[in-house]
Design a protein around this motif. Sequence first.
Motif, PDB file in Angstrom:
ATOM      1  N   ARG A  62     -27.008  40.675  -8.786  1.00 51.66           N
ATOM      2  CA  ARG A  62     -25.766  41.055  -8.110  1.00 51.66           C
ATOM      3  C   ARG A  62     -25.857  40.922  -6.600  1.00 51.66           C
ATOM      4  NH1 ARG A  62     -28.468  45.477  -9.720  1.00 51.66           N
ATOM      5  NH2 ARG A  62     -28.749  47.193  -8.250  1.00 51.66           N
ATOM      6  N   GLU A  63     -27.008  41.204  -6.003  1.00 54.77           N
ATOM      7  CA  GLU A  63     -27.159  41.089  -4.553  1.00 54.77           C
ATOM      8  C   GLU A  63     -27.064  39.625  -4.118  1.00 54.77           C
ATOM      9  OE1 GLU A  63     -27.249  43.579  -2.420  1.00 54.77           O
ATOM     10  OE2 GLU A  63     -27.169  45.058  -4.033  1.00 54.77           O
ATOM     11  N   ASP A  64     -27.747  38.731  -4.846  1.00 51.60           N
ATOM     12  CA  ASP A  64     -27.699  37.305  -4.513  1.00 51.60           C
ATOM     13  C   ASP A  64     -26.293  36.747  -4.684  1.00 51.60           C
ATOM     14  OD1 ASP A  64     -30.427  37.321  -4.005  1.00 51.60           O
ATOM     15  OD2 ASP A  64     -30.930  36.793  -6.079  1.00 51.60           O
ATOM     16  N   LEU A  65     -25.624  37.139  -5.768  1.00 57.20           N
ATOM     17  CA  LEU A  65     -24.256  36.676  -5.987  1.00 57.20           C
ATOM     18  C   LEU A  65     -23.315  37.190  -4.911  1.00 57.20           C
ATOM     19  CD1 LEU A  65     -24.008  37.097  -9.855  1.00 57.20           C
ATOM     20  CD2 LEU A  65     -24.201  34.959  -8.585  1.00 57.20           C
ATOM     21  N   ALA A  66     -23.507  38.435  -4.498  1.00 60.06           N
ATOM     22  CA  ALA A  66     -22.663  39.001  -3.443  1.00 60.06           C
ATOM     23  C   ALA A  66     -22.884  38.264  -2.130  1.00 60.06           C
ATOM     24  CB  ALA A  66     -22.954  40.489  -3.271  1.00 60.06           C
ATOM     25  N   ASP A  67     -24.140  37.919  -1.825  1.00 62.95           N
ATOM     26  CA  ASP A  67     -24.423  37.175  -0.592  1.00 62.95           C
ATOM     27  C   ASP A  67     -23.792  35.791  -0.634  1.00 62.95           C
ATOM     28  OD1 ASP A  67     -25.849  39.329   0.357  1.00 62.95           O
ATOM     29  OD2 ASP A  67     -27.819  38.509  -0.215  1.00 62.95           O
ATOM     30  N   LEU A  68     -23.874  35.112  -1.784  1.00 62.89           N
ATOM     31  CA  LEU A  68     -23.263  33.784  -1.909  1.00 62.89           C
ATOM     32  C   LEU A  68     -21.753  33.855  -1.749  1.00 62.89           C
ATOM     33  CD1 LEU A  68     -25.282  32.293  -4.893  1.00 62.89           C
ATOM     34  CD2 LEU A  68     -25.390  31.583  -2.502  1.00 62.89           C
ATOM     35  N   PHE A  69     -21.143  34.849  -2.371  1.00 59.42           N
ATOM     36  CA  PHE A  69     -19.698  35.002  -2.283  1.00 59.42           C
ATOM     37  C   PHE A  69     -19.280  35.328  -0.855  1.00 59.42           C
ATOM     38  CE2 PHE A  69     -15.770  37.483  -2.624  1.00 59.42           C
ATOM     39  CZ  PHE A  69     -14.986  36.587  -3.306  1.00 59.42           C
ATOM     40  N   GLU A  70     -20.016  36.210  -0.207  1.00 55.87           N
ATOM     41  CA  GLU A  70     -19.693  36.572   1.177  1.00 55.87           C
ATOM     42  C   GLU A  70     -19.832  35.368   2.097  1.00 55.87           C
ATOM     43  OE1 GLU A  70     -21.157  39.710   4.636  1.00 55.87           O
ATOM     44  OE2 GLU A  70     -22.140  39.692   2.691  1.00 55.87           O
ATOM     45  N   ASP A  71     -20.856  34.554   1.885  1.00 57.60           N
ATOM     46  CA  ASP A  71     -21.049  33.356   2.703  1.00 57.60           C
ATOM     47  C   ASP A  71     -19.897  32.377   2.496  1.00 57.60           C
ATOM     48  OD1 ASP A  71     -22.565  31.602   4.466  1.00 57.60           O
ATOM     49  OD2 ASP A  71     -22.907  30.396   2.656  1.00 57.60           O
ATOM     50  N   GLU A  72     -19.448  32.233   1.263  1.00 57.23           N
ATOM     51  CA  GLU A  72     -18.343  31.306   0.974  1.00 57.23           C
ATOM     52  C   GLU A  72     -17.044  31.794   1.609  1.00 57.23           C
ATOM     53  OE1 GLU A  72     -16.741  27.842  -0.276  1.00 57.23           O
ATOM     54  OE2 GLU A  72     -18.842  28.408  -0.494  1.00 57.23           O
ATOM     55  N   VAL A  73     -16.829  33.104   1.619  1.00 53.56           N
ATOM     56  CA  VAL A  73     -15.615  33.654   2.220  1.00 53.56           C
ATOM     57  C   VAL A  73     -15.663  33.529   3.745  1.00 53.56           C
ATOM     58  CG1 VAL A  73     -14.333  35.795   2.614  1.00 53.56           C
ATOM     59  CG2 VAL A  73     -15.087  35.198   0.326  1.00 53.56           C
ATOM     60  N   ASN A  74     -16.817  33.820   4.331  1.00 51.49           N
ATOM     61  CA  ASN A  74     -16.938  33.792   5.787  1.00 51.49           C
ATOM     62  C   ASN A  74     -17.040  32.386   6.363  1.00 51.49           C
ATOM     63  OD1 ASN A  74     -16.823  36.555   5.919  1.00 51.49           O
ATOM     64  ND2 ASN A  74     -19.038  36.813   5.869  1.00 51.49           N
ATOM     65  N   ASN A  75     -17.573  31.431   5.606  1.00 45.37           N
ATOM     66  CA  ASN A  75     -17.769  30.060   6.090  1.00 45.37           C
ATOM     67  C   ASN A  75     -17.174  29.057   5.102  1.00 45.37           C
ATOM     68  OD1 ASN A  75     -19.402  31.104   8.229  1.00 45.37           O
ATOM     69  ND2 ASN A  75     -21.071  31.291   6.756  1.00 45.37           N
ATOM     70  N   PRO A  76     -15.875  29.005   4.973  1.00 41.38           N
ATOM     71  CA  PRO A  76     -15.290  28.103   3.974  1.00 41.38           C
ATOM     72  C   PRO A  76     -15.464  26.621   4.318  1.00 41.38           C
ATOM     73  CG  PRO A  76     -13.573  29.113   5.284  1.00 41.38           C
ATOM     74  CD  PRO A  76     -14.861  29.750   5.685  1.00 41.38           C
TER      75      PRO A  76
END
Length: 96
Positions: A62-76
């Motif tokens: 869950r932590e890795d998935l959250a980091d990936l999702f946050e990166d995609e949202v912040n840096n589209p």
Amino acid sequence: MAGELDQLGDAWLGTLGDWGDKGLKVALIAIVVITVVRKVSLKAGIGALIGLVLALGIYNSREDLADLFEDEVNNPASGAPAVVAPLERAEPDGVL
């Protein structure tokens, strides 16, 4: 006094978090066992085990998935480009 209460609160939250992690695993294993016993089927047991593995895999990452999702949202802009398909024009009588 406030520092001691803060540490006590952190200790309680940590304990509840550990119990939650262990409780989730126990609950998932219980679901597998109950499914096998109720259905008396090897196929149901295998399906429940696959579900257990998937649920635990997602929960543990869950932590890795959250980091990936946050990166995609912040840096589209750094993600994959959008796929644009050209539309074909229809003929006047509706036939392509």
